[in-house]
Design an enzyme around this catalytic site. Structure first.
Site, PDB file in Angstrom:
ATOM      1  N   ARG A 165     -26.406   5.979  11.672  1.00 39.41           N
ATOM      2  CA  ARG A 165     -26.703   7.142  10.824  1.00 39.41           C
ATOM      3  C   ARG A 165     -26.628   6.769   9.351  1.00 39.41           C
ATOM      4  NH1 ARG A 165     -22.727  11.820  12.355  1.00 39.41           N
ATOM      5  NH2 ARG A 165     -21.330  10.038  12.488  1.00 39.41           N
ATOM      6  N   TYR A 179     -17.394  17.253  27.383  1.00 33.03           N
ATOM      7  CA  TYR A 179     -17.895  15.879  27.388  1.00 33.03           C
ATOM      8  C   TYR A 179     -18.426  15.489  28.758  1.00 33.03           C
ATOM      9  CZ  TYR A 179     -17.821  10.766  27.268  1.00 33.03           C
ATOM     10  OH  TYR A 179     -18.154   9.428  27.376  1.00 33.03           O
ATOM     11  N   THR A 204     -11.561   3.429  21.906  1.00 30.69           N
ATOM     12  CA  THR A 204     -12.406   3.491  20.707  1.00 30.69           C
ATOM     13  C   THR A 204     -11.980   4.702  19.887  1.00 30.69           C
ATOM     14  OG1 THR A 204     -14.120   4.936  21.640  1.00 30.69           O
ATOM     15  CG2 THR A 204     -14.361   2.560  22.034  1.00 30.69           C
ATOM     16  N   LYS A 244     -22.306  14.385  30.109  1.00 31.29           N
ATOM     17  CA  LYS A 244     -22.653  13.135  30.780  1.00 31.29           C
ATOM     18  C   LYS A 244     -23.304  13.390  32.135  1.00 31.29           C
ATOM     19  CE  LYS A 244     -21.397  10.310  27.547  1.00 31.29           C
ATOM     20  NZ  LYS A 244     -22.387   9.492  26.805  1.00 31.29           N
TER      21      LYS A 244
END
Length: 249
Positions: free
Chosen positions: A36, A172, A207, A176
């Site tokens: 981005r 989430y 992460t 998915k």
């Protein structure tokens, strides 16, 4: 036309996407780092490979997506691999703990704005980028689309009360699940072409997307996406897998 296979990885300026980019570069691809913010991509481009380049790409911005497709065609004339890696686990305050995120993103609790924002990246962004890049992928000798999904999106696994990740069912995971359906739909549509479409689960990886919890490393997480990206012409399409093998939908 560019001589080496060209791979575009979305969200590649950090985390799993960065490692996927590095591994594809080591396997002979010219890697385009979708980011981005161009400066964020440029800061890590040298770590990916000598000919890695940054492509400004915001998967939630149609103008950015269209411009990136024009850029890839103009500069490289080809696209062999598209890794739809960009994704978000939530879209609320970054100050929330992992536990607070889970509680706030159950479907009974999540705000509609946050729900829409997660789907905008994880679902609609994948469709939009794939559509924009399909003309180039159709021209490739062996086009590959890899969607970075999650086993938390498996309806079959979540139906099992003993499944340890079942507790994460919510915003989430449902995004998915939708991504898996999108993978299958593109695979069915593109059957009989040179393009293979597959979903992969990188595993529970530490992460910034999950506050750096999880036992997996980015090196481990990148293995399955890269393996599937580099499969030969007779490889399967419409699959869902992780490093241990096929996963149920």
């Amino acid at each position: 036309m560019h001589g080496k296979p060209v791979a575009l990885v979305t969200g590649a300026n950090k985390g799993i996407g960065l490692q996927i980019a590095k591994d594809l570069a080591q396997n002979g691809c010219t890697v385009l780092i979708g980011s981005r913010r161009v400066e964020a991509g440029e800061a890590i481009a040298n770590s990916v490979g000598p000919d890695a380049k940054v492509v400004q790409l915001d998967v939630t911005d149609q103008a950015s997506i269209a411009a990136s497709a024009i850029h890839v065609r103009k500069v490289y004339g080809r696209l062999d691999v598209l890794v739809n890696n960009a994704g978000v686990s939530h879209a609320g305050p970054q100050s929330r703990t992992a536990e607070q995120i889970m509680q706030a993103t159950y479907l009974s609790a999540v705000s509609m704005d946050e729900l829409r924002a997660v789907y905008e990246t994880n679902v609609f962004g994948v469709i939009a980028v794939t559509k924009a890049m399909l003309p180039l992928l159709r021209e490739a000798p062996a086009g590959r689309i890899i969607n970075v999904s999650s086993m938390t999106g498996s309806l079959t696994l979540n139906d099992n009360p003993s499944h340890p990740l079942r507790q994460y069912a919510g915003t989430y995971s449902s995004s998915k699940t939708a991504l898996n359906a999108i993978t299958q739909a593109f695979a069915v549509e593109l059957e009989g072409t040179n393009i293979k479409v597959n979903a992969v689960c990188p595993g529970f990886t530490a992460t910034d997307n999950n506050k750096f919890i999880g036992p997996g490393t980015v090196e481990e997480a990148a293995r399955e996406p890269v393996r599937v990206a580099l499969l030969g012409p007779n490889s399967p399409t419409g699959g869902f897998s992780n490093a241990q093998g096929p996963l149920p939908w």
